[in-house]
Design a protein around this motif. Sequence first.
Motif, PDB file in Angstrom:
ATOM      1  N   ILE A 204      48.082  47.888  34.812  1.00 56.63           N
ATOM      2  CA  ILE A 204      48.076  47.933  36.280  1.00 56.63           C
ATOM      3  C   ILE A 204      46.799  48.605  36.759  1.00 56.63           C
ATOM      4  O   ILE A 204      46.214  48.218  37.774  1.00 56.63           O
ATOM      5  N   LEU A 205      46.363  49.583  36.027  1.00 57.02           N
ATOM      6  CA  LEU A 205      45.146  50.339  36.336  1.00 57.02           C
ATOM      7  C   LEU A 205      44.157  50.175  35.194  1.00 57.02           C
ATOM      8  O   LEU A 205      44.506  50.323  34.023  1.00 57.02           O
ATOM      9  N   THR A 206      42.933  49.845  35.555  1.00 59.91           N
ATOM     10  CA  THR A 206      41.861  49.757  34.561  1.00 59.91           C
ATOM     11  C   THR A 206      40.694  50.607  35.046  1.00 59.91           C
ATOM     12  O   THR A 206      40.396  50.650  36.250  1.00 59.91           O
ATOM     13  N   GLN A 207      40.063  51.284  34.128  1.00 61.02           N
ATOM     14  CA  GLN A 207      38.902  52.117  34.467  1.00 61.02           C
ATOM     15  C   GLN A 207      38.020  52.266  33.239  1.00 61.02           C
ATOM     16  O   GLN A 207      38.396  52.901  32.259  1.00 61.02           O
ATOM     17  N   LYS A 208      36.851  51.662  33.324  1.00 63.54           N
ATOM     18  CA  LYS A 208      35.901  51.781  32.236  1.00 63.54           C
ATOM     19  C   LYS A 208      35.037  53.019  32.436  1.00 63.54           C
ATOM     20  O   LYS A 208      35.019  53.613  33.516  1.00 63.54           O
ATOM     21  N   PHE A 209      34.332  53.368  31.442  1.00 62.87           N
ATOM     22  CA  PHE A 209      33.529  54.589  31.449  1.00 62.87           C
ATOM     23  C   PHE A 209      32.517  54.560  32.595  1.00 62.87           C
ATOM     24  O   PHE A 209      31.791  53.593  32.776  1.00 62.87           O
ATOM     25  N   LEU A 210      32.520  55.636  33.379  1.00 63.28           N
ATOM     26  CA  LEU A 210      31.616  55.826  34.521  1.00 63.28           C
ATOM     27  C   LEU A 210      31.811  54.777  35.624  1.00 63.28           C
ATOM     28  O   LEU A 210      30.912  54.549  36.440  1.00 63.28           O
ATOM     29  N   GLN A 211      32.980  54.128  35.662  1.00 66.29           N
ATOM     30  CA  GLN A 211      33.282  53.152  36.708  1.00 66.29           C
ATOM     31  C   GLN A 211      34.491  53.603  37.523  1.00 66.29           C
ATOM     32  O   GLN A 211      35.290  54.432  37.075  1.00 66.29           O
ATOM     33  N   LYS A 212      34.585  53.060  38.732  1.00 70.23           N
ATOM     34  CA  LYS A 212      35.708  53.402  39.593  1.00 70.23           C
ATOM     35  C   LYS A 212      37.010  52.768  39.078  1.00 70.23           C
ATOM     36  O   LYS A 212      36.982  51.799  38.329  1.00 70.23           O
ATOM     37  N   LYS A 213      38.109  53.344  39.538  1.00 64.34           N
ATOM     38  CA  LYS A 213      39.408  52.785  39.176  1.00 64.34           C
ATOM     39  C   LYS A 213      39.541  51.385  39.768  1.00 64.34           C
ATOM     40  O   LYS A 213      39.134  51.132  40.909  1.00 64.34           O
ATOM     41  N   GLN A 214      40.128  50.491  39.018  1.00 68.94           N
ATOM     42  CA  GLN A 214      40.416  49.145  39.503  1.00 68.94           C
ATOM     43  C   GLN A 214      41.914  48.878  39.350  1.00 68.94           C
ATOM     44  O   GLN A 214      42.482  49.101  38.275  1.00 68.94           O
TER      45      GLN A 214
END
Length: 287
Positions: A204-214
């Motif tokens: 439901i939530l994805t967040q890669k390194f140094l990126q905003k929550k999606q």
Amino acid sequence: MKKLLLAVGCVALLASCGNRAQNQALKAENDSLSVALAEKDAELEGILNAMNEVQEGFRQINEAENRVDLQSGQIEGTSDAQRIKEDILFISEKLKSNREQIAKLEQQLKNSRYSSSQLKKTVEGLKAELESRQQQIATLQSELAAKNIRIAELDDAVAGLSQSVKDLVAENQAKAATLASQDKALNTAWFVFGTKSELKDQKILTQKFLQKKQVLKDNDFNKDYFTQIDIRTDKEIKLYSKDAELLTTHPAGSYELVKDAKEQMVLKITNPSKFWSVSRYLVIQVK
């Protein structure tokens, strides 16, 4: 002096032209009103004529019913049975004709510019009488059966009436089910709350390194993890946490996050239509 006379003449001429134009306008308006009134009268006459036809049909049905007196005397021979058969079939045909005429009347009143509560009440009375008369066909069939008289055409009429009623009931039930389903779909939403790791586990939530929550970016997020609600009635969601953050977009002023007696967060939706206008999915991250 000549100039004065000329001026007076011009004024009189202008007044005469003005009066002529006004008279023509009034005449045109009067003609238009006369046409509208004539059309309205013709429309009303058509409605009243149709009502008279229905009432005449019921009068003829009464006469036929008086001839079909199954309660008195015996039915002797085929001639009596044939006469009864003809009268009952006549009643059946008249009922069919009246049913069609009443449906036509209802459509006329619906499209008519002549609005009258009394006319509508009269049509409702005709419909009620029609229903009552239709039930009498079934009663007549039972009485005939008791006297060992079978009329195949009457059987067909009763069967057709019963089937029509069943079809109408089934159709109404199907329409009601469709409307209920559509209504439910229009007022359905889904929510979920969980910690950051829980929401990630369900994609439901994805967040890669140094990126905003999606949020809800992956089409394969776990939809079963969400709770379905009715937006008309479900306006409070207890979050069982002292800290909460809405991750999906919902208009400001349509909700508030408050604390309950145990200092735990509760989402209160103050304006449901506005709150759910952007998305029917609600994702809340708690700690």
